[in-house]
Scaffold this motif. Structure first.
Motif, PDB file in Angstrom:
ATOM      1  N   ALA A   1       0.883  -1.182  -0.025  1.00  0.00           N
ATOM      2  CA  ALA A   1      -0.025   0.117   0.156  1.00  0.00           C
ATOM      3  C   ALA A   1       0.916   1.310  -0.082  1.00  0.00           C
ATOM      4  O   ALA A   1       0.615   2.181  -0.840  1.00  0.00           O
ATOM      5  N   ARG A   2       1.954   1.424   0.901  1.00  0.00           N
ATOM      6  CA  ARG A   2       2.908   2.415   0.642  1.00  0.00           C
ATOM      7  C   ARG A   2       3.622   2.610  -0.628  1.00  0.00           C
ATOM      8  O   ARG A   2       3.761   3.631  -1.007  1.00  0.00           O
ATOM      9  N   LYS A   3       3.729   1.409  -1.218  1.00  0.00           N
ATOM     10  CA  LYS A   3       4.545   1.467  -2.551  1.00  0.00           C
ATOM     11  C   LYS A   3       3.474   1.854  -3.526  1.00  0.00           C
ATOM     12  O   LYS A   3       3.845   2.760  -4.605  1.00  0.00           O
ATOM     13  N   LEU A   4       2.214   1.486  -3.288  1.00  0.00           N
ATOM     14  CA  LEU A   4       1.275   2.065  -4.154  1.00  0.00           C
ATOM     15  C   LEU A   4       0.867   3.574  -4.280  1.00  0.00           C
ATOM     16  O   LEU A   4       0.852   4.311  -5.265  1.00  0.00           O
ATOM     17  N   LYS A   5       0.880   3.929  -2.956  1.00  0.00           N
ATOM     18  CA  LYS A   5       0.666   5.459  -2.643  1.00  0.00           C
ATOM     19  C   LYS A   5       1.820   6.092  -3.352  1.00  0.00           C
ATOM     20  O   LYS A   5       1.721   7.315  -3.829  1.00  0.00           O
TER      21      LYS A   5
END
Length: 129
Positions: free
Chosen positions: A14-18
């Motif tokens: 999720a952090r990478k997607l953000k």
């Protein structure tokens, strides 16, 4: 212990997607990106930052499935359309920007007050029926 690893992995994704979505925001403004990639990326970024979803989040399970499917697929497609050198630069810029991002408590407060007002109006309307 297995469940903990699962959530850590999801948090990292999720952090990478953000970070990727913010990098795509930076990339679509770059003149080296083809026009079709700009249009697709602009729509994807607008969808990601928009409070309006195709399926509202309050609908159990389905509300979050669109975010779990549409955004990762869209990011994958956008990354294939944008030149690799541009994405590398934009990821670096996004990483720096997200590290040093300011916290805007006023904006957060306004949003909380807005939702509290909506909830209060809803309760008043329900009671008056």
């Amino acid at each position: 212990m297995r469940a903990r690893e699962f959530w850590v992995t999801w948090k990292e994704k999720a952090r990478k997607l953000k970070g990727d979505i913010y990098a795509l925001y930076l990339a679509y403004r770059d003149p080296r990106v083809p026009w079709y990639a700009k249009i697709f990326t602009a729509c994807l970024v607008a969808y990601a930052f928009s409070p309006v979803d195709l399926v509202p989040d309050f609908i159990p399970i389905l509300g979050y499935l669109d975010d779990l499917i549409i955004l990762p697929l869209g990011v994958t497609l956008a990354l294939k359309m944008i030149p690799r050198a541009v994405m590398l630069e934009c990821r670096e810029k996004a990483q720096l920007a997200l590290k040093n991002k300011p916290v805007n408590w006023w904006a957060g407060g306004v949003i909380v007050v807005f939702w509290l007002l909506i909830a209060a109006i809803t309760v008043i309307l329900i009671k008056n029926k």
